[in-house]
Design a protein around this motif. Structure first.
Motif, PDB file in Angstrom:
ATOM      1  N   GLU A   1       3.953   6.762   1.881  1.00  0.00           N
ATOM      2  CA  GLU A   1       4.747   6.391   0.585  1.00  0.00           C
ATOM      3  C   GLU A   1       4.238   5.077   0.095  1.00  0.00           C
ATOM      4  O   GLU A   1       3.961   4.799  -0.984  1.00  0.00           O
ATOM      5  CB  GLU A   1       6.199   6.792   0.485  1.00  0.00           C
ATOM      6  CG  GLU A   1       6.455   8.275   0.329  1.00  0.00           C
ATOM      7  CD  GLU A   1       7.799   8.575   0.401  1.00  0.00           C
ATOM      8  OE1 GLU A   1       8.250   9.789   0.292  1.00  0.00           O
ATOM      9  OE2 GLU A   1       8.653   7.661   0.677  1.00  0.00           O
ATOM     10  N   LEU A   2       4.235   4.066   0.786  1.00  0.00           N
ATOM     11  CA  LEU A   2       3.672   2.835   0.740  1.00  0.00           C
ATOM     12  C   LEU A   2       2.216   2.790   0.424  1.00  0.00           C
ATOM     13  O   LEU A   2       1.695   2.293  -0.519  1.00  0.00           O
ATOM     14  CB  LEU A   2       4.038   1.946   1.860  1.00  0.00           C
ATOM     15  CG  LEU A   2       5.454   1.283   1.801  1.00  0.00           C
ATOM     16  CD1 LEU A   2       5.770   0.634   3.127  1.00  0.00           C
ATOM     17  CD2 LEU A   2       5.804   0.397   0.684  1.00  0.00           C
ATOM     18  N   ALA A   3       1.479   3.649   1.260  1.00  0.00           N
ATOM     19  CA  ALA A   3       0.276   3.613   0.835  1.00  0.00           C
ATOM     20  C   ALA A   3      -0.053   4.502  -0.602  1.00  0.00           C
ATOM     21  O   ALA A   3      -1.035   4.135  -1.429  1.00  0.00           O
ATOM     22  CB  ALA A   3      -0.664   4.656   1.801  1.00  0.00           C
ATOM     23  N   LEU A   4       0.689   5.464  -0.732  1.00  0.00           N
ATOM     24  CA  LEU A   4       0.719   6.231  -2.218  1.00  0.00           C
ATOM     25  C   LEU A   4       0.945   5.156  -3.381  1.00  0.00           C
ATOM     26  O   LEU A   4       0.244   5.044  -4.299  1.00  0.00           O
ATOM     27  CB  LEU A   4       1.473   7.397  -2.149  1.00  0.00           C
ATOM     28  CG  LEU A   4       1.371   8.603  -1.502  1.00  0.00           C
ATOM     29  CD1 LEU A   4       2.518   9.682  -1.459  1.00  0.00           C
ATOM     30  CD2 LEU A   4      -0.124   9.417  -2.063  1.00  0.00           C
ATOM     31  N   ILE A   5       1.858   4.345  -3.070  1.00  0.00           N
ATOM     32  CA  ILE A   5       2.133   3.391  -4.303  1.00  0.00           C
ATOM     33  C   ILE A   5       1.037   2.345  -4.538  1.00  0.00           C
ATOM     34  O   ILE A   5       0.704   2.025  -5.279  1.00  0.00           O
ATOM     35  CB  ILE A   5       3.358   2.830  -3.807  1.00  0.00           C
ATOM     36  CG1 ILE A   5       4.830   3.699  -3.747  1.00  0.00           C
ATOM     37  CG2 ILE A   5       3.667   1.373  -4.723  1.00  0.00           C
ATOM     38  CD1 ILE A   5       5.983   3.002  -3.205  1.00  0.00           C
ATOM     39  N   GLU A   6       0.651   1.964  -3.329  1.00  0.00           N
ATOM     40  CA  GLU A   6      -0.455   0.968  -3.318  1.00  0.00           C
ATOM     41  C   GLU A   6      -1.687   1.477  -3.951  1.00  0.00           C
ATOM     42  O   GLU A   6      -2.419   0.968  -4.878  1.00  0.00           O
ATOM     43  CB  GLU A   6      -0.966   0.401  -1.924  1.00  0.00           C
ATOM     44  CG  GLU A   6       0.297  -0.318  -1.541  1.00  0.00           C
ATOM     45  CD  GLU A   6       0.167  -0.781  -0.031  1.00  0.00           C
ATOM     46  OE1 GLU A   6      -0.840  -0.019   0.697  1.00  0.00           O
ATOM     47  OE2 GLU A   6       1.014  -1.492   0.626  1.00  0.00           O
ATOM     48  N   ALA A   7      -2.052   2.868  -3.715  1.00  0.00           N
ATOM     49  CA  ALA A   7      -3.025   3.706  -4.536  1.00  0.00           C
ATOM     50  C   ALA A   7      -2.987   3.871  -5.978  1.00  0.00           C
ATOM     51  O   ALA A   7      -3.882   3.428  -6.518  1.00  0.00           O
ATOM     52  CB  ALA A   7      -3.428   4.927  -3.836  1.00  0.00           C
ATOM     53  N   ALA A   8      -1.639   4.127  -6.164  1.00  0.00           N
ATOM     54  CA  ALA A   8      -1.493   4.316  -7.545  1.00  0.00           C
ATOM     55  C   ALA A   8      -1.507   2.914  -8.345  1.00  0.00           C
ATOM     56  O   ALA A   8      -2.048   2.937  -9.465  1.00  0.00           O
ATOM     57  CB  ALA A   8       0.035   4.948  -7.989  1.00  0.00           C
ATOM     58  N   LEU A   9      -1.162   1.857  -7.825  1.00  0.00           N
ATOM     59  CA  LEU A   9      -1.140   0.581  -8.452  1.00  0.00           C
ATOM     60  C   LEU A   9      -2.457   0.120  -8.524  1.00  0.00           C
ATOM     61  O   LEU A   9      -2.880  -0.375  -9.600  1.00  0.00           O
ATOM     62  CB  LEU A   9      -0.467  -0.412  -7.653  1.00  0.00           C
ATOM     63  CG  LEU A   9       1.222  -0.190  -7.366  1.00  0.00           C
ATOM     64  CD1 LEU A   9       2.075  -1.219  -6.592  1.00  0.00           C
ATOM     65  CD2 LEU A   9       1.917  -0.224  -8.628  1.00  0.00           C
ATOM     66  N   ALA A  10      -3.406   0.485  -7.515  1.00  0.00           N
ATOM     67  CA  ALA A  10      -4.594   0.044  -7.819  1.00  0.00           C
ATOM     68  C   ALA A  10      -5.471   1.028  -8.633  1.00  0.00           C
ATOM     69  O   ALA A  10      -6.462   0.360  -9.374  1.00  0.00           O
ATOM     70  CB  ALA A  10      -5.303   0.222  -6.199  1.00  0.00           C
ATOM     71  N   SER A  11      -5.228   2.070  -8.898  1.00  0.00           N
ATOM     72  CA  SER A  11      -6.229   2.932  -9.729  1.00  0.00           C
ATOM     73  C   SER A  11      -5.271   3.064 -11.064  1.00  0.00           C
ATOM     74  O   SER A  11      -6.008   3.717 -12.022  1.00  0.00           O
ATOM     75  CB  SER A  11      -5.924   4.294  -9.231  1.00  0.00           C
ATOM     76  OG  SER A  11      -4.635   4.801  -9.068  1.00  0.00           O
ATOM     77  N   GLY A  12      -4.113   2.670 -11.223  1.00  0.00           N
ATOM     78  CA  GLY A  12      -3.439   2.608 -12.581  1.00  0.00           C
ATOM     79  C   GLY A  12      -2.707   4.202 -12.839  1.00  0.00           C
ATOM     80  O   GLY A  12      -2.543   4.349 -14.112  1.00  0.00           O
ATOM     81  N   THR A  13      -2.591   4.807 -11.944  1.00  0.00           N
ATOM     82  CA  THR A  13      -2.055   6.024 -12.062  1.00  0.00           C
ATOM     83  C   THR A  13      -0.657   5.918 -12.398  1.00  0.00           C
ATOM     84  O   THR A  13       0.286   5.227 -11.831  1.00  0.00           O
ATOM     85  CB  THR A  13      -2.191   6.878 -10.553  1.00  0.00           C
ATOM     86  OG1 THR A  13      -3.478   6.835 -10.355  1.00  0.00           O
ATOM     87  CG2 THR A  13      -1.483   8.261 -10.800  1.00  0.00           C
TER      88      THR A  13
END
Length: 226
Positions: free
Chosen positions: A95-107
């Motif tokens: 979930e930390l990886a999902l959050i980081e990916a969402a923050l990086a992509s603007g999702t």
């Protein structure tokens, strides 16, 4: 086309249904139903290799980090409190990886209860590991209390009035993560919602909107993901 909203899941060693008792990736049905009632398509995201998170998020229009067990204190450089629950390390990492990916992509991202806490930790914040008064006295049920919005925030625009919410948590935000703004409080001063400023749609709520009829928070995520 309806936006696709991914929801992180539990990972349990034993879950029973019918004649079966097996390891399971599962989610209370309130989460997908709330996404559906808010106009989105729901997809469950069981724990996986954190390296896969960016690719998963790239296929989504929006992301929900669901409630669940306590975040392992090592994630924010703290020693465990006696009342802190056992770690869920696979969920934490995924979930930390999902959050980081969402923050990086603007999702667009919505964190619910544990999801708010993980969002805060992902941005360098810390947690209070045990508070009183936000957990139902009856095991396996939700309590409720009023939440007061902060005017001028995203949450305050969505829900401008003091609003009673379903709640079941014993941890909360301590030091706020980088860039986050508090957008709602409980009467005792507990942080109940946090968000990032525009243009990115990122909101965390400490309560459980999936346990109530109000769709305003989830519908706002779905609109942002459309």
């Amino acid at each position: 086309m309806k936006p696709l909203i991914g929801i992180s899941t539990y990972l349990e060693e034993s879950a029973a249904w019918g004649t079966w008792d097996l390891p399971a990736a599962l989610l209370p049905v309130g989460y997908p139903r709330l996404v559906q009632r808010s106009g989105g398509l729901a997809a469950m995201l069981p724990p996986d290799d954190p390296a896969a998170a960016a690719g998963v998020v790239a296929r989504l229009d929006g992301l929900v980090i669901a409630g669940g067990p306590d975040v392992e204190p090592v994630r924010y450089a703290a020693e465990p409190h006696p009342r802190t629950g056992p770690p869920a390390r696979e969920r934490d990492a995924w979930e930390l990886a999902l959050i980081e990916a969402a923050l990086a992509s603007g999702t667009p991202l919505l964190g619910i209860c544990r999801g708010l806490q993980l969002l805060n930790v992902a941005l360098g914040g810390t947690l209070v590991q045990h508070i009183e008064g936000h957990v139902s006295a009856t095991v396996g049920t939700f309590g409720e209390h009023p939440v007061k919005p902060v005017p001028g925030t995203r949450y305050g625009a969505l829900v401008p009035e003091e609003f009673t919410v379903p709640t079941q948590h014993h941890q909360s935000v301590d030091r706020l993560g980088a860039g986050l703004t508090v957008s709602a409080y409980a009467a005792d001063g507990t942080v109940e919602a946090v968000e990032l400023p525009d243009p990115q749609w990122v909101l965390g709520v400490q309560w459980h909107p999936e346990m109530a009829d109000d769709t305003r928070v989830m519908a706002a995520l779905v609109r942002a993901a459309s």
